[in-house]
Design a protein around this motif. Structure first.
Motif, PDB file in Angstrom:
ATOM      1  N   ARG A  38      -8.576   2.739   8.983  1.00  0.00           N
ATOM      2  CA  ARG A  38      -6.928   2.632   8.699  1.00  0.00           C
ATOM      3  C   ARG A  38      -6.657   3.086   7.528  1.00  0.00           C
ATOM      4  NH1 ARG A  38      -4.413  -1.406  11.686  1.00  0.00           N
ATOM      5  NH2 ARG A  38      -5.536  -0.982  13.080  1.00  0.00           N
ATOM      6  N   LEU A  39      -7.474   3.023   6.549  1.00  0.00           N
ATOM      7  CA  LEU A  39      -6.803   3.275   5.137  1.00  0.00           C
ATOM      8  C   LEU A  39      -7.059   4.679   5.119  1.00  0.00           C
ATOM      9  CD1 LEU A  39      -8.798   0.669   2.999  1.00  0.00           C
ATOM     10  CD2 LEU A  39      -6.378   0.955   3.225  1.00  0.00           C
ATOM     11  N   THR A  93      -4.934  -4.357   6.077  1.00  0.00           N
ATOM     12  CA  THR A  93      -4.972  -3.360   7.130  1.00  0.00           C
ATOM     13  C   THR A  93      -5.029  -4.210   8.640  1.00  0.00           C
ATOM     14  OG1 THR A  93      -7.396  -3.295   7.287  1.00  0.00           O
ATOM     15  CG2 THR A  93      -6.386  -1.592   6.002  1.00  0.00           C
ATOM     16  N   GLU A 103       0.464   6.848  -1.546  1.00  0.00           N
ATOM     17  CA  GLU A 103       1.102   8.157  -1.262  1.00  0.00           C
ATOM     18  C   GLU A 103       0.787   9.128  -2.389  1.00  0.00           C
ATOM     19  OE1 GLU A 103       4.983   7.514   0.382  1.00  0.00           O
ATOM     20  OE2 GLU A 103       5.878   8.085  -1.750  1.00  0.00           O
ATOM     21  N   ASP A 125      -5.697   6.989   6.715  1.00  0.00           N
ATOM     22  CA  ASP A 125      -4.518   7.325   7.291  1.00  0.00           C
ATOM     23  C   ASP A 125      -3.780   7.243   6.235  1.00  0.00           C
ATOM     24  OD1 ASP A 125      -5.483   7.705   9.786  1.00  0.00           O
ATOM     25  OD2 ASP A 125      -4.762   5.882  10.504  1.00  0.00           O
ATOM     26  N   ARG A 126      -3.961   6.811   4.929  1.00  0.00           N
ATOM     27  CA  ARG A 126      -2.918   6.438   3.871  1.00  0.00           C
ATOM     28  C   ARG A 126      -3.397   7.044   2.489  1.00  0.00           C
ATOM     29  NH1 ARG A 126       0.241   1.003   4.595  1.00  0.00           N
ATOM     30  NH2 ARG A 126       1.669   2.267   3.141  1.00  0.00           N
ATOM     31  N   VAL A 127      -4.717   7.512   2.392  1.00  0.00           N
ATOM     32  CA  VAL A 127      -5.355   8.031   1.268  1.00  0.00           C
ATOM     33  C   VAL A 127      -6.331   9.116   1.285  1.00  0.00           C
ATOM     34  CG1 VAL A 127      -6.903   6.227   0.882  1.00  0.00           C
ATOM     35  CG2 VAL A 127      -5.572   7.299  -1.375  1.00  0.00           C
ATOM     36  N   LEU A 162       0.857  -1.325  -0.143  1.00  0.00           N
ATOM     37  CA  LEU A 162      -0.005  -0.082  -0.118  1.00  0.00           C
ATOM     38  C   LEU A 162       0.880   1.379   0.118  1.00  0.00           C
ATOM     39  CD1 LEU A 162      -2.914  -0.987   2.465  1.00  0.00           C
ATOM     40  CD2 LEU A 162      -2.713  -1.436   0.224  1.00  0.00           C
ATOM     41  N   ASP A 163       2.162   0.978   0.058  1.00  0.00           N
ATOM     42  CA  ASP A 163       2.970   2.247  -0.022  1.00  0.00           C
ATOM     43  C   ASP A 163       2.639   3.220  -1.245  1.00  0.00           C
ATOM     44  OD1 ASP A 163       4.112   1.481   2.427  1.00  0.00           O
ATOM     45  OD2 ASP A 163       6.009   0.684   1.546  1.00  0.00           O
TER      46      ASP A 163
END
Length: 332
Positions: A199-200, A188, A172, A202-204, A168-169
């Motif tokens: 949780r997702l 996750t 960004e 926090d990433r997108v 999932l990096d």
């Protein structure tokens, strides 16, 4: 372009109406059969039928299957300018067995002669692009993000059952991520779709989790807005490609500037309408099917959306999957 997509195109052969799946040594007759381009073609055709100017970067064989897939995609208005053809390579094929509102698949193919970045060396200018996360950081994705393209990401099933969080990096660089509930929970390490959604976030910027018959969830990380949309229940013939059609609907509604709740509801609707027909790409709905839902609870926004979108141009005709591959004039 409104949307650029890159990935693998398969010839999909779909059998439907099965009473049960065959056991070893048995033969089962299927009442229905359809053939159509599959893989990334599902998303490309669905987007084109919604009126998006869609381009595809893919590898095609010059064998009859590849020629068939290219012909259908061109007929449906997909720009194949970024794609490439190869003689010493054969088209990948997937056989899908639709059974009890789900499907089992068998695929044969070999790696394409060129990697994903080789198909987008000259990245087309596009408002949006779709990418499948593989754990490999594709240079074209970073270039697209830096040019202002909105990137919408999906992810495939992990046969290794490792579900590495590092896959999932690449988020960004992305605007939105649209996994199904099982994928989202695995990646996750959570035990519910809603927990995975948070949780997702926090990433997108925009996270979406599809939950099958339970509908879909979405969250806008910037505003904290959380919305849900119930599934649209229809008589399902073949669920192949429904997730890709959902993604196309969500991307289109995003580019049209619709609120998050409407984007989710619209994506649910077009995905549901697609499962009533064979195959993933040629099952995608056209505007005549979508317009039939005007006035349905939760779809009042179609009264405003449809005239604005349809007046922008004539969409490609909604050709359906034929039992076997044919020359396009014969199919017409």
């Amino acid at each position: 372009m409104d949307l650029f997509v890159s990935g693998d195109v398969f010839l999909d052969i779909v059998f439907t109406g099965l009473r049960r799946l065959p056991r070893p040594g048995e033969e089962t007759w299927a009442p229905g059969m359809g053939s159509s381009p599959g893989g990334i073609a599902n998303l490309a055709v669905a987007a084109a039928r919604l009126g998006l100017d869609t381009g595809l970067g893919a590898a095609f064989s010059t064998d009859p299957y590849g020629e068939f897939c290219r012909g259908v995609l061109r007929e449906q208005g997909v720009d194949l300018g970024p794609s490439r053809c190869f003689e010493d390579w054969h088209s990948p094929v997937t056989v899908s067995l639709a059974y009890q509102r789900d499907r089992s698949m068998i695929t044969h193919g070999h790696p394409a002669p060129v990697g994903p970045d080789g198909l987008v060396g000259e990245l087309p200018a596009a408002r949006a692009a779709s990418v499948s996360l593989t754990g490999e950081r594709l240079p074209w994705v970073r270039r697209a993000a830096r040019s202002g393209t909105l990137l919408f990401a999906g992810v495939g099933w992990d046969d290794s059952a490792v579900w590495p969080a590092a896959a999932l990096d690449a988020l960004e660089d992305c605007h939105a991520f649209l996994p199904n509930a099982v994928e989202a929970m695995h990646y996750t390490r959570t035990d519910s779709p809603r927990a995975a959604l948070h949780r997702l976030a926090d990433r997108v910027p925009v996270a979406v989790v599809t939950c099958g018959s339970e509908g879909a969830l979405a969250i806008d990380a910037a505003t904290g807005e959380i919305v849900s949309a119930p599934a649209v229940h229809v008589e399902a013939l073949d669920p192949t490609g429904a997730g890709d059609v959902f993604t196309a609907g969500f991307i289109a509604a995003t580019l049209w500037g619709r609120p998050l709740g409407e984007r989710l509801a619209f994506a649910n609707l077009v995905a549901a309408l697609s499962v009533r027909h064979f195959g993933g790409s040629l099952s995608a709905p056209g505007w005549s099917e979508i317009a039939a839902w005007r006035g349905a609870p939760g779809y009042g926004f179609l009264d405003e959306l449809i005239p604005a979108v349809v007046s922008a141009g004539e969409p490609p005709r909604s050709r359906r999957a034929a039992a076997t591959i044919t020359r396009l004039p014969e199919a017409a």
